[in-house]
Design an enzyme around this catalytic site. Structure first.
Site, PDB file in Angstrom:
ATOM      1  CD  GLN A 127      -9.704  43.578 -27.823  1.00  0.00           C
ATOM      2  OE1 GLN A 127      -8.581  43.375 -26.910  1.00  0.00           O
ATOM      3  NE2 GLN A 127      -9.187  43.181 -28.678  1.00  0.00           N
ATOM      4  CE  LYS A 218     -12.578  48.407 -29.449  1.00  0.00           C
ATOM      5  NZ  LYS A 218     -11.376  49.513 -29.611  1.00  0.00           N
ATOM      6  CG  HIS A 242      -6.965  50.355 -32.306  1.00  0.00           C
ATOM      7  ND1 HIS A 242      -7.549  49.502 -32.238  1.00  0.00           N
ATOM      8  CD2 HIS A 242      -6.289  50.381 -31.375  1.00  0.00           C
ATOM      9  CE1 HIS A 242      -7.001  48.267 -31.348  1.00  0.00           C
ATOM     10  NE2 HIS A 242      -6.094  49.189 -31.563  1.00  0.00           N
ATOM     11  NE  ARG A 245      -3.522  52.887 -28.818  1.00  0.00           N
ATOM     12  CZ  ARG A 245      -2.229  53.465 -28.243  1.00  0.00           C
ATOM     13  NH1 ARG A 245      -2.309  55.009 -28.220  1.00  0.00           N
ATOM     14  NH2 ARG A 245      -1.579  52.778 -27.876  1.00  0.00           N
TER      15      ARG A 245
END
Ligand SMILES: Cc1cc2nc3c(=O)[nH]c(=O)nc-3n(C[C@H](O)[C@H](O)[C@H](O)COP(=O)(O)O)c2cc1C
Length: 351
Positions: A127, A218, A242, A245
Site C-alpha cells: 500500500q 483504495k 478507512h 477513521r
C-alpha cells in the site's frame, strides 16, 4: 480461552492492550457514526435461501483476484503501526496471511523496510501513501516492483490528518521505537506523523503509467471515481471509508457496493472493507458484487492475541463461517451468488 469467533478475539485483544493502543485501533473520526454504521449496515440485509438444484458436498470459494483464480475471498488489508498491537508487527501479518493462503497488503507506513517484508515467505501487495516528496513515491514503486510485491494499493482517503477524539483525549503518540521505516526525513511533521501529498487524477494516472505491477485505488465511495478508474486501466478499487477513521458521516461501503459494481467494466476488481466480523458479512458483500473483502481490525484482534497464528485463525474462522452460510443458503460456489439472495429490510434493528 477458546476462540470461536472474531468477537472472542476482540474481547481478549481489549484486555491485552493499553487503553491508548485500544482506542487507536477501535476509534474513528468525530462521533464515530461511520464506525458504528459500518457494522449496523449488515442489519439492513437478510438472506433469502433457495433450495439448490443439485446437492453438492464440496463448497467452492474460488474468486478471481487480478485475473487469477484464488481460493479465498479474503485479504488482509493495510494497518499500521502493527508493532503497537504485537511485537511481531508486519512479519506476523505476512506469516498469518501466508499460513491462511491469502495476501497480506503491507502498509506503506510499516516500520519494516519494503525489501525486508518482500523477502518474507508469502504473497504480498504494497500500500502506498504519497508523501510531500513526489520523487519518493516513484522510488517506493521501484522498490516494490523489485521486491516482488504483486500489486500496488494507492490509498486516497487519508491525505489529511483526521480528528479522532479518543486519540486527542489520550494525547496519543506513537511509543518510541515505533515509526515509519520507509519515509525520508523531510516528510515528517513536528509531532512525528507523516505529511501526505493529496493526489488527483493526473497524479494517479502517472503512478499507473509508471508502475510495472497492477495498481488498485483504495478509499473510493463515488461511482464517478470507480467508472474513471475502470476506464483508465487501474486493476481495481477498494471501496472503503478507512474504517470510519477519516471522515465521520462518510457513507458505508456496503450501501454503495451494488451501484459501484454497476458502473465498472467486466473483470474490474472491486474489493470492499469496513466492519467485516462474520462469514455472513463477507457473503453479503460477495452477493452484492464484491470480488473479495479486505479485513482490517478483525485480523488485528487475532494478531494482538497470538501474532501470526492468531491472524491465520481469524481467517480460518471466517472461512468456516462463510462456507457454512453458503451451505445454509443453498449455493456451492461464489459464482452462483447474486443480490437476489438478499432482501433489504424495511426496518433496522440492533443486537
Ligand atoms: C489502526 C488502523 C491503522 C490503519 N492503517 C492503515 C494504513 O496504514 N494504510 C491504509 O491504507 N489503511 C489503513 N487503515 C484502514 C484499513 O486498511 C481499513 O480500511 C479499515 O480498517 C477497514 O475497516 P475495519 O477495520 O472496520 O475492517 C488502518 C485501520 C486501522 C484500524
Amino acid at each position: 480461552m477458546q476462540y470461536n469467533n472474531v468477537w472472542d478475539y476482540r474481547h481478549s485483544a481489549k484486555e491485552a492492550l493499553t487503553k491508548e493502543a485500544w482506542d487507536y485501533l477501535e476509534g474513528g473520526a468525530g462521533d464515530e457514526h461511520t464506525v458504528q454504521h459500518n457494522r449496523a449496515i449488515f442489519n439492513q440485509y437478510s438472506f433469502r435461501p433457495k433450495i439448490p438444484s443439485k446437492i453438492v458436498d464440496k463448497i467452492n470459494t474460488d474468486v478471481s483476484i487480478l485475473g487469477i483464480k484464488r481460493e479465498l475471498p479474503i485479504l488482509l488489508g493495510p494497518v499500521s503501526p502493527l508493532q503497537l498491537f504485537h511485537s511481531g508487527g508486519e512479519r506476523a501479518q505476512v506469516q498469518g496471511a501466508s499460513d491462511a493462503n491469502t495476501v497480506a497488503v503491507c502498509s506503506g507506513h510499516s516500520l519494516a523496510k519494503i525489501e525486508e517484508m518482500g523477502s518474507w515467505n508469502g504473497r504480498k501487495w504494497l500500500q502506498l501513501y504519497s508523501t510531500v516528496d513526489a520523487a519518493h513515491n516513484y522510488e517506493i514503486i521501484d522498490r516494490a516492483c523489485r521486491a516482488g510485491y504483486e500489486a500496488l494499493v494507492v490509498t486516497v482517503d487519508a491525505f489529511h490528518k483526521a480528528i479522532r477524539d479518543r486519540d486527542l483525549k489520550n494525547s496519543f503518540k506513537l511509543p518510541s521505537g515505533i515509526g515509519f521505516g520507509n519515509y525520508p526525513v523531510k516528510s515528517y511533521r513536528a509531532d512525528g506523523s507523516i505529511e501526505l501529498l493529496p493526489l488527483g487524477w493526473d497524479d494517479l494516472t502517472s503512478i499507473l503509467e509508471y508502475s510495472e505491477i497492477p495498481v488498485i485505488i483504495k478509499g473510493v465511495l463515488s461511482p464517478d471515481d470507480v467508472k474513471l478508474a475502470s476506464e483508465i486501466g487501474f486493476s481495481g478499487v477498494v471501496i472503503s471509508n478507512h474504517g470510519g477513521r477519516q471522515l465521520d458521516r462518510a457513507s458505508t461501503t456496503l450501501d454503495v457496493l451494488q451501484e459501484l459494481r454497476g458502473v465498472s467494466r467486466n473483470g474490474f476488481d472491486i474489493y470492499i472493507d469496513g466492519g467485516f466480523m462474520r462469514g455472513v458479512d463477507i457473503l453479503m458483500a460477495l452477493a452484492l458484487g464484491a470480488s473479495a473483502v479486505f479485513l482490517g481490525r478483525a485480523y488485528v484482534y487475532g494478531l494482538v492475541v497470538a501474532g501470526g497464528s492468531g491472524v491465520s485463525d481469524v481467517v480460518s474462522i471466517l472461512m468456516n463461517e462463510l462456507t457454512n452460510a453458503m451451505r445454509q443458503i443453498g449455493v456451492s460456489s461464489i459464482s452462483e451468488l447474486s443480490s437476489e439472495l438478499l432482501i433489504k429490510n424495511n426496518c433496522t434493528f440492533t443486537i
